[in-house]
Design a protein around this motif. Structure first.
Motif, PDB file in Angstrom:
ATOM      1  N   LEU A   9       0.848  -1.256   0.028  1.00 47.11           N
ATOM      2  CA  LEU A   9      -0.003   0.158   0.003  1.00 47.11           C
ATOM      3  C   LEU A   9       0.873   1.177   0.043  1.00 47.11           C
ATOM      4  N   GLY A  10       2.083   1.186   0.118  1.00 45.52           N
ATOM      5  CA  GLY A  10       3.202   2.344   0.229  1.00 45.52           C
ATOM      6  C   GLY A  10       4.599   1.552   0.507  1.00 45.52           C
ATOM      7  N   GLY A  11       5.419   2.420   0.235  1.00 40.61           N
ATOM      8  CA  GLY A  11       6.820   2.064   0.391  1.00 40.61           C
ATOM      9  C   GLY A  11       7.754   1.638  -0.495  1.00 40.61           C
ATOM     10  N   VAL A  12       6.926   1.377  -1.843  1.00 38.97           N
ATOM     11  CA  VAL A  12       7.680   0.811  -2.995  1.00 38.97           C
ATOM     12  C   VAL A  12       7.732   1.931  -4.093  1.00 38.97           C
ATOM     13  N   MET A  19       3.917   0.702   4.239  1.00 38.88           N
ATOM     14  CA  MET A  19       2.749   0.008   4.706  1.00 38.88           C
ATOM     15  C   MET A  19       2.499  -1.193   3.810  1.00 38.88           C
ATOM     16  N   TYR A  20       2.299  -2.438   4.492  1.00 33.57           N
ATOM     17  CA  TYR A  20       2.317  -3.541   3.546  1.00 33.57           C
ATOM     18  C   TYR A  20       1.134  -4.527   4.219  1.00 33.57           C
ATOM     19  N   ALA A  21       0.291  -4.971   3.510  1.00 31.09           N
ATOM     20  CA  ALA A  21      -0.815  -5.805   4.055  1.00 31.09           C
ATOM     21  C   ALA A  21      -0.675  -7.206   3.612  1.00 31.09           C
ATOM     22  N   ILE A  22      -0.745  -7.974   4.481  1.00 34.37           N
ATOM     23  CA  ILE A  22      -0.573  -9.637   4.224  1.00 34.37           C
ATOM     24  C   ILE A  22      -1.718 -10.230   4.630  1.00 34.37           C
ATOM     25  N   ASP A  23      -2.452 -10.552   3.622  1.00 37.40           N
ATOM     26  CA  ASP A  23      -3.938 -11.339   3.809  1.00 37.40           C
ATOM     27  C   ASP A  23      -3.703 -12.849   3.879  1.00 37.40           C
ATOM     28  N   GLN A  27      -7.572 -13.147   6.926  1.00 35.73           N
ATOM     29  CA  GLN A  27      -6.895 -12.376   7.978  1.00 35.73           C
ATOM     30  C   GLN A  27      -5.904 -11.420   7.608  1.00 35.73           C
ATOM     31  N   ILE A  28      -5.981 -10.046   7.769  1.00 36.61           N
ATOM     32  CA  ILE A  28      -5.196  -9.008   7.442  1.00 36.61           C
ATOM     33  C   ILE A  28      -4.110  -8.759   8.431  1.00 36.61           C
ATOM     34  N   PHE A  29      -2.734  -8.826   8.210  1.00 38.91           N
ATOM     35  CA  PHE A  29      -1.622  -8.478   9.019  1.00 38.91           C
ATOM     36  C   PHE A  29      -1.024  -7.234   8.232  1.00 38.91           C
ATOM     37  N   VAL A  30      -1.172  -6.016   8.923  1.00 34.45           N
ATOM     38  CA  VAL A  30      -0.296  -4.944   8.522  1.00 34.45           C
ATOM     39  C   VAL A  30       1.063  -4.479   9.040  1.00 34.45           C
ATOM     40  N   GLY A  31       1.985  -4.653   8.196  1.00 36.40           N
ATOM     41  CA  GLY A  31       3.178  -4.396   8.611  1.00 36.40           C
ATOM     42  C   GLY A  31       3.458  -2.705   8.187  1.00 36.40           C
ATOM     43  N   ASP A  32       3.623  -2.246   9.358  1.00 33.91           N
ATOM     44  CA  ASP A  32       3.939  -0.523   9.677  1.00 33.91           C
ATOM     45  C   ASP A  32       2.907   0.361   8.935  1.00 33.91           C
ATOM     46  N   PHE A  33       2.937   1.425   9.420  1.00 33.70           N
ATOM     47  CA  PHE A  33       1.676   2.401   9.011  1.00 33.70           C
ATOM     48  C   PHE A  33       2.429   3.600   8.990  1.00 33.70           C
ATOM     49  N   ALA A  63      -6.157  -8.259  11.486  1.00 36.68           N
ATOM     50  CA  ALA A  63      -5.936  -8.914  12.974  1.00 36.68           C
ATOM     51  C   ALA A  63      -5.357  -8.167  13.589  1.00 36.68           C
ATOM     52  N   GLY A  64      -4.412  -7.097  13.185  1.00 36.32           N
ATOM     53  CA  GLY A  64      -3.648  -6.192  13.863  1.00 36.32           C
ATOM     54  C   GLY A  64      -2.464  -5.475  13.016  1.00 36.32           C
ATOM     55  N   ILE A  65      -2.017  -4.388  13.507  1.00 34.28           N
ATOM     56  CA  ILE A  65      -1.255  -3.454  12.693  1.00 34.28           C
ATOM     57  C   ILE A  65       0.324  -3.846  13.649  1.00 34.28           C
ATOM     58  N   PHE A  66       1.316  -4.087  12.941  1.00 34.71           N
ATOM     59  CA  PHE A  66       2.563  -4.178  13.522  1.00 34.71           C
ATOM     60  C   PHE A  66       3.739  -3.446  13.140  1.00 34.71           C
ATOM     61  N   LEU A  67       4.138  -2.922  14.066  1.00 36.54           N
ATOM     62  CA  LEU A  67       5.163  -1.722  13.642  1.00 36.54           C
ATOM     63  C   LEU A  67       6.489  -2.140  14.047  1.00 36.54           C
ATOM     64  N   THR A  68       7.410  -1.860  13.236  1.00 37.43           N
ATOM     65  CA  THR A  68       8.807  -2.438  13.119  1.00 37.43           C
ATOM     66  C   THR A  68       9.837  -1.551  14.175  1.00 37.43           C
ATOM     67  N   HIS A  69       9.457  -0.265  14.200  1.00 39.05           N
ATOM     68  CA  HIS A  69      10.161   0.838  14.943  1.00 39.05           C
ATOM     69  C   HIS A  69       9.446   2.078  14.900  1.00 39.05           C
TER      70      HIS A  69
END
Length: 560
Positions: A9-12, A19-23, A27-33, A63-69
């Motif tokens: 969804l962003g970052g490329v 922002m990366y959505a893994i479905d 179940q959607i897991f979002v990496g960073d926002f 399912a959740g938003i997971f922030l790396t830093h």
């Protein structure tokens, strides 16, 4: 076998806005926002966040938003989503604290409190899928990679990372954990590409700390350190160097002060001396050789603040003879012209400039060797390079091919592209809306291309205003058109041009008044078009033209 979709969804093909959505089976897991800061052509825009439409439409599946830093490119867009869609947010202690700081200025997001502090030992069970974490080395403590375990294999997102064998315990990468993940089946790896072009070995943070201390030690005047507010490790190094050289540190901005105070409270910054931090009031009483000024600028961008210092427009600091400006952050390619201009302005003010990048290669992101080491540890079947412009993603692809990943197993995505894993193979599978949402003040997404185009025209060619009062019933112009301009021509030397423009407006308006089918929009459009052609012929410029037509009759005056 699970059905998996990875959506960027962003970052490329851009810097920031990660922002990366893994479905996984719905179940959607979002990496960073994350957010990114605007380029120069986005006039007046404060920040840019991803288009959140896809996540808003599927909020019940998240399912959740997971922030790396805790940097803005990983947490900055969170306030624009969680206020209306309260989904769980996971991150390390410092990351969550900084995410709360980012949300504090948003009335809706300020009320959100579904935050969950995790660490490298945490495992979160979502039924068929599990999410675990691993420590990585970056310029901020609490930096974690994300491992999503599915029945079809693991999806790993590195976040920002590098390898530094001399890193302090707070910043060390968990190599054994990475090797253990690699012993299982890593289906796909989303890996940091921000420094993929660099063949140079990154300087260790120990070398950088030594360089900072030596630079400050041999300076007799004030040292103004330019850094990024959220680069916690660099701030710690500046504090340590100041203490070692008997100086005190003055923080010039509210943003950096909030971040530093938060990091001190969580023991992610250690004060080498109890009185190492001096207030801005003390700056006037301290001698030049006793001061280090830490400048991060608004939203972590120090260059504009340095320019204000050099031109005596900064609220606290004016650069003078004997000052050293020490730039301890890596300047991106997009900012090189601005950096060169800033250096010149500092020298004109009597200061001197040094950049840490002049002598050593300092970066918080993995270089070629680091990327290949990550690939060899994890041994992914598929690679999705993320976090970087196209040239960086392409460089990462070449790096991956060198360690044996086939070209057809590497996906360079556009924002919104979907990569799907079905029947044992990963392939491109369509697209979702994933453009930019621009934030201007309190406005979210209300600035589009037309507004930006008008702003650009105003900045380049100014505005031209024609005010006319008419009596529609009598089909005549009541008074001579009044012409004014801002940012287009100097009025005192362009009286003939303005007079001719007034005559043209008179003819155009009278022609429309004489027309049996009178229409307000047609009248304004005719004035706009005729003036545009005339002014371009005379000046080769295209200002924004604003016709103001007022109608008068015997009983009332009304503005149309």
């Amino acid at each position: 076998m699970s059905k998996i979709k990875v959506i960027a969804l962003g970052g490329v093909r851009e810097n920031g806005k990660n922002m990366y959505a893994i479905d996984v089976d719905g179940q959607i897991f979002v990496g960073d926002f994350g957010l990114k800061y605007p380029d120069n052509e986005l006039l007046g825009i404060d920040i840019v966040i991803p288009d959140l439409t896809y996540l808003e439409e599927n909020a019940d599946k998240i399912a959740g938003i997971f922030l790396t830093h805790g940097h803005a490119d990983a947490v900055g867009a969170l306030p624009y989503f969680v206020g209306e869609h309260p989904v769980p947010v996971f991150g390390s202690e410092l990351t969550i604290a900084l995410a709360k700081l980012a949300a504090a200025g948003n009335p809706q997001a300020k009320k959100f409190n579904d935050y969950h502090v995790i660490d490298e030992h945490s495992v979160i069970d979502f039924g068929k899928n599990k999410v675990s974490f691993f420590r990585t080395t970056h310029s901020i403590p609490g930096s974690l990679g994300i491992d999503i375990e599915t029945p079809s294999g693991q999806i790993v997102y590195t976040g920002d990372f590098k390898f530094d064998q001399s890193a302090s315990p707070m910043y060390q990468t968990d190599l054994s954990r990475l090797a253990k993940i690699g012993d299982g089946k890593v289906l796909a790896l989303l890996s940091d590409s921000a420094n993929a072009e660099s063949p140079y070995q990154n300087a260790s943070e120990h070398e950088i700390a030594t360089k900072i201390e030596e630079t400050i030690k041999y300076q007799s005047g004030r040292v103004i350190v330019a850094s990024v507010a959220s680069n916690i490790e660099r701030i710690q190094q500046v504090l340590d160097a100041a203490a070692a050289t008997n100086r005190r540190v003055v923080l010039t901005g509210r943003e950096v002060e909030k971040i530093v105070r938060t990091a001190i409270r969580l023991k992610d910054i250690r004060l080498p001396k109890p009185d190492i931090l001096a207030s801005t009031k003390e700056l006037k009483t301290l001698k030049d050789e006793e001061v280090v000024i830490l400048e991060t600028g608004r939203m972590g961008e120090p260059l504009k603040s340095l320019q204000r210092m050099a031109t005596s427009r900064h609220r606290l600091v004016h650069i003078h003879e004997g000052d050293l400006v020490f730039i301890t952050t890596s300047i991106s390619h997009a900012m090189e012209t601005m950096a060169a201009k800033t250096r010149d302005m500092i020298y004109r003010a009597g200061g001197e400039v040094k950049a840490i990048s002049d002598d050593i290669h300092a970066s918080g992101h993995a270089n070629k060797a680091d990327l290949q080491l990550m690939l060899n540890l994890l041994k992914p079947e598929y690679l999705i390079p993320v976090q970087g412009e196209y040239r960086l993603l392409a460089a990462h692809q070449e790096i991956a091919e060198e360690v044996g990943i086939p070209e057809q197993n590497i996906f360079i995505l556009n924002p919104g592209d979907i990569v799907s894993y079905e029947k044992g193979k990963m392939h491109n599978a369509g697209h979702v809306d994933a453009g930019n949402t621009m934030i201007d003040g309190i406005g979210v997404g209300d600035i589009g291309n037309i507004v930006l185009r008008d702003r650009k025209m105003l900045a380049e060619d100014g505005i031209f205003i024609a005010v006319v009062t008419i009596d529609r019933k009598k089909k005549r112009i009541v008074s001579t058109p009044k012409i004014s301009s801002r940012g287009f021509v100097y009025i005192k030397t362009s009286k003939d041009l303005l007079a001719e423009a007034g005559e043209l407006v008179t003819k155009t308006v009278q022609k429309q008044l004489d027309n049996k089918e009178f229409d307000w929009s047609t009248l304004k459009q005719s004035v706009r078009e005729d003036l545009s052609h005339f002014l371009f012929d005379q000046t080769k410029r295209r200002p924004v033209i604003l016709p103001v037509i007022m109608e008068v009759n015997q009983n009332s005056t009304k503005r149309q």
